[in-house]
Design a protein around this motif. Structure first.
Motif, PDB file in Angstrom:
ATOM      1  N   GLU A 383       0.848  -1.182   0.000  1.00 38.50           N
ATOM      2  CA  GLU A 383       0.000   0.000   0.000  1.00 38.50           C
ATOM      3  C   GLU A 383       0.886   1.235   0.000  1.00 38.50           C
ATOM      4  OE1 GLU A 383      -2.048   0.674   3.855  1.00 38.50           O
ATOM      5  OE2 GLU A 383      -1.246  -1.302   4.389  1.00 38.50           O
ATOM      6  N   VAL A 384       0.343   2.328  -0.479  1.00 39.26           N
ATOM      7  CA  VAL A 384       1.091   3.584  -0.569  1.00 39.26           C
ATOM      8  C   VAL A 384       0.723   4.455   0.626  1.00 39.26           C
ATOM      9  CG1 VAL A 384       1.520   5.643  -1.943  1.00 39.26           C
ATOM     10  CG2 VAL A 384       1.159   3.445  -3.080  1.00 39.26           C
ATOM     11  N   VAL A 385       1.730   4.908   1.371  1.00 38.33           N
ATOM     12  CA  VAL A 385       1.499   5.772   2.522  1.00 38.33           C
ATOM     13  C   VAL A 385       2.459   6.956   2.429  1.00 38.33           C
ATOM     14  CG1 VAL A 385       0.780   3.836   3.975  1.00 38.33           C
ATOM     15  CG2 VAL A 385       3.172   4.565   3.994  1.00 38.33           C
ATOM     16  N   THR A 386       2.172   8.003   3.157  1.00 33.97           N
ATOM     17  CA  THR A 386       3.093   9.127   3.206  1.00 33.97           C
ATOM     18  C   THR A 386       4.350   8.708   3.971  1.00 33.97           C
ATOM     19  OG1 THR A 386       2.210  10.000   5.273  1.00 33.97           O
ATOM     20  CG2 THR A 386       1.151  10.735   3.215  1.00 33.97           C
ATOM     21  N   LEU A 387       5.430   9.425   3.744  1.00 33.72           N
ATOM     22  CA  LEU A 387       6.658   9.118   4.475  1.00 33.72           C
ATOM     23  C   LEU A 387       6.444   9.252   5.975  1.00 33.72           C
ATOM     24  CD1 LEU A 387       9.272  10.885   2.170  1.00 33.72           C
ATOM     25  CD2 LEU A 387       9.010   8.423   2.526  1.00 33.72           C
ATOM     26  N   GLY A 392       7.566   2.496  11.268  1.00 32.99           N
ATOM     27  CA  GLY A 392       7.253   1.151  11.727  1.00 32.99           C
ATOM     28  C   GLY A 392       6.876   0.177  10.639  1.00 32.99           C
ATOM     29  N   ARG A 393       6.714   0.656   9.410  1.00 36.80           N
ATOM     30  CA  ARG A 393       6.309  -0.211   8.306  1.00 36.80           C
ATOM     31  C   ARG A 393       7.542  -0.755   7.575  1.00 36.80           C
ATOM     32  NH1 ARG A 393       0.928   0.934   7.050  1.00 36.80           N
ATOM     33  NH2 ARG A 393       1.004  -1.035   5.883  1.00 36.80           N
ATOM     34  N   VAL A 438       5.571   6.432  -0.090  1.00 33.94           N
ATOM     35  CA  VAL A 438       6.417   5.242  -0.263  1.00 33.94           C
ATOM     36  C   VAL A 438       5.518   4.010  -0.204  1.00 33.94           C
ATOM     37  CG1 VAL A 438       6.890   5.033   2.220  1.00 33.94           C
ATOM     38  CG2 VAL A 438       8.488   4.075   0.570  1.00 33.94           C
ATOM     39  N   LYS A 439       5.906   2.980  -0.946  1.00 35.49           N
ATOM     40  CA  LYS A 439       5.169   1.712  -0.888  1.00 35.49           C
ATOM     41  C   LYS A 439       5.670   0.877   0.278  1.00 35.49           C
ATOM     42  CE  LYS A 439       3.923   1.218  -5.772  1.00 35.49           C
ATOM     43  NZ  LYS A 439       4.079   0.382  -7.003  1.00 35.49           N
ATOM     44  N   VAL A 440       4.747   0.379   1.069  1.00 30.98           N
ATOM     45  CA  VAL A 440       5.096  -0.468   2.200  1.00 30.98           C
ATOM     46  C   VAL A 440       4.297  -1.768   2.113  1.00 30.98           C
ATOM     47  CG1 VAL A 440       5.707   1.465   3.698  1.00 30.98           C
ATOM     48  CG2 VAL A 440       3.357   0.610   3.685  1.00 30.98           C
ATOM     49  N   VAL A 441       4.821  -2.799   2.746  1.00 30.91           N
ATOM     50  CA  VAL A 441       4.131  -4.098   2.762  1.00 30.91           C
ATOM     51  C   VAL A 441       2.781  -3.917   3.454  1.00 30.91           C
ATOM     52  CG1 VAL A 441       4.223  -6.464   3.611  1.00 30.91           C
ATOM     53  CG2 VAL A 441       6.291  -5.362   2.704  1.00 30.91           C
TER      54      VAL A 441
END
Length: 443
Positions: A383-387, A392-393, A438-441
Motif C-alpha cells: 500500500e502507498v502511505v506518506t513518508l 514502523g512499516r 512510499v510503498k510499504v508491505v
C-alpha cells in the motif's frame, strides 16, 4: 555550441575507439551479424569473439575476460550469482547500484548492507578505509558466514578506495571480492580483486550497453561463472556491442589509447586549476576526467544548478543536492578549460548565496540485513502511505533517485522514526526525484 559533459564518455562520438569508429563508418547494418561458427560469442569456445576475449585478457593481465551486451548491470549480476549460492549472505555497500539488489532477488541471496563514511559538507558517501572495512567484516561475521564482498571503486564522482588494502582484508578472511569498476580502468585487477566489472561507455571509448567481466585467481568457480552468464546474457548478442567491448578494452592498454587518455587528463587538470583560480570549490577526487562542483559551498542545490546550466546547453552527468558531476570523457569539448569556469561563475552570481547547512548522514547501522527477505518484500501486496505515516512499516520497493540508481531504502527494511524523518528531509533535497509517499508491505 553547448558543452556535453555527460556519459557515454565518447563525447557524442568524438572519443570513440578508432576501431569502433571505423566499424560504424561501414554500410549500416553490415556489422549486425549472428553467432556464425567463425564469429562465435562470449560463451563459445571457438571463433573471433573467443579469440578477442583471450587477447584482451592477456593485455589486461586477467585470467579470463567475457564481453557483455547488457551493460555493467548484467555482468555485476552474473558475477554475484557465481560467487554466492542461494540462501547465502553477501556484503554490499550502501552505494551499490540497484542491479545488485536485482541479483539478490534472482539468486535468493541475503544482502548485508554496510554503511559508508559520510561527508556532511557535500552529502556524499565516501570510500571505506581499511579500518572501516575491518569493522564491517567483524560485524558481519557475528551472525554467520558470508559468501562474498562487493566494493565500488571508483565512485560515480571519481573517488577511489584503497583497493589493495581492502581486497587483502577480505581475502585474508576467505572472502572473494567483486569490484564494481564501471567508472574505472581495470586497476582493481592489480589490487587483487577476483572479479572486476568494467563499462565500455563510462571510462572508455565504447558504446552504451557494452561491458566486460574480468576474472583472476582461483577463488571463483569458472563453471559457476559461465552458468551465471548463460542465465543473464542474451543468446543473440549484438555483434556491434561485442566489437565495442573489444575496442574499448584494447584501447585501455594500447599506446595510442593511453596517450589519448593522458591528453584528456591534462585537459581535466587544467580545468580544475582554472576553476579553483576562479574561486569555485571542487570536491576532491582521484579522476581528472570527473569534475565535481561543490554546489553546497556556493549555496546552491545541485539539482537547481543542473537545471540552470541545462538552459544554457551545459549538460552535466549527475546532479545531487550538494554536488554536480561533469564527465569530460576521452575527447573533452573544445575550449572547455575556459568555457565551463565562465558558466560556473555565472551560475554562482545568478543563484549563489551562503553555504548550505551540513547534510545529515542516513541513520543506518554499520551492517544491516532487511528484516523481511528482499524478494518476499518486493513481491508482497503493498500500500502507498506518506513518508510520515511509514514509521514502523516495512518497505516494499526501493527508494531510488535516478541517476545513478543508488537506493536510499531497500525492500524489506523496517522504517524506524529516525529513518522516516531522514527520508522526509531527502524528499525536500531531491525535488521531483523523491515522492512524498512510499510503498510499504500491506498490514
Amino acid at each position: 555550441m553547448g558543452l556535453p559533459l555527460h556519459l557515454p564518455a565518447h563525447g557524442r562520438g568524438r572519443g570513440l575507439s578508432p576501431a569502433l569508429a571505423a566499424l560504424l563508418r561501414q554500410r549500416p547494418g553490415s556489422w549486425d551479424q549472428p553467432e556464425l561458427p567463425q564469429f562465435g560469442g562470449p560463451l563459445v569456445d571457438g571463433g573471433a569473439v573467443a579469440a578477442a576475449q583471450q587477447r584482451c585478457a592477456r593485455q589486461l593481465g586477467a585470467d579470463g575476460v567475457w564481453f557483455g551486451v547488457n551493460g555493467a548491470t548484467g555482468l555485476l549480476q552474473a558475477g554475484l550469482l557465481a560467487l554466492a549460492p542461494p540462501g547465502s549472505r553477501v556484503l554490499l555497500p550502501r552505494n551499490l547500484h540497484r542491479s545488485l539488489l536485482h541479483a539478490c532477488v534472482l539468486g535468493q541471496l541475503r544482502p548485508l548492507l554496510f554503511d559508508l563514511p559520510f561527508d556532511p559538507a557535500t552529502g556524499l558517501w565516501l570510500p571505506p578505509s581499511p579500518t572501516h572495512l575491518a569493522q564491517v567484516l567483524d560485524a558481519a561475521a557475528v551472525a554467520g558466514p558470508v559468501a562474498a564482498l562487493v566494493l565500488v571503486s571508483p565512485s560515480y564522482q571519481g573517488q577511489r578506495a584503497d583497493l589493495p588494502a581492502l581486497v587483502a582484508l577480505a581475502q585474508q578472511r576467505g572472502l572473494p571480492v567483486l569490484v564494481d569498476q564501471a567508472h574505472g580502468r581495470a586497476e582493481a585487477l592489480s589490487a587483487g580483486a577476483d572479479l572486476v566489472v568494467l563499462s565500455s561507455q563510462k571510462a572508455a571509448g565504447g558504446l552504451a550497453q557494452s561491458a566486460a567481466l574480468l576474472l583472476q585467481g582461483q577463488r571463483v568457480d569458472r563453471q559457476a561463472l559461465a552458468r551465471a552468464l548463460l542465465w543473464l546474457q542474451t543468446s543473440s548478442p549484438s555483434a556491434l556491442l561485442l566489437a565495442s567491448a573489444e575496442a574499448a578494452l584494447t584501447e585501455l592498454t594500447s599506446p595510442a589509447g593511453l596517450g589519448r587518455w593522458r591528453q584528456a587528463c591534462r585537459v581535466g587538470e587544467r580545468l580544475q586549476r582554472h576553476c579553483r583560480a576562479a574561486g569555485l570549490t571542487l570536491v576532491a577526487n582521484d579522476d581528472p576526467l570527473r569534475l565535481v562542483l561543490n554546489t553546497a559551498a556556493l549555496g546552491i542545490n545541485g539539482l537547481a544548478a543542473d537545471a540552470w546550466l541545462l538552459e544554457r546547453q551545459v549538460i552535466a552527468e549527475l546532479p545531487e543536492p550538494g554536488a554536480l558531476t561533469f564527465c569530460l570523457g576521452l575527447a573533452p569539448p573544445a575550449g572547455l578549460v575556459w568555457r565551463l569556469p565562465r558558466q560556473l561563475e555565472r551560475l554562482r552570481h545568478a543563484l549563489g548565496g551562503d553555504p548550505l547547512p551540513p547534510f545529515s548522514a542516513p541513520p543506518l547501522p554499520l551492517v544491516g540485513e532487511p528484516e523481511l527477505p528482499l524478494g518476499l518484500a518486493w513481491r508482497a501486496s503493498c500500500e502507498v502511505v506518506t513518508l510520515a505515516a511509514a514509521v514502523g512499516r516495512i518497505a516494499a520497493e526501493p527508494l531510488c533517485p535516478y541517476p545513478p540508481g543508488i537506493p536510499l531504502l531497500v525492500p524489506g527494511e523496517r522504517i524506524d522514526p529516525a529513518r522516516a524523518a531522514w527520508l522526509q528531509r531527502q524528499a525536500l533535497l531531491w525535488p521531483g526525484q523523491i515522492a512524498d509517499t512510499v510503498k510499504v508491505v500491506a498490514a
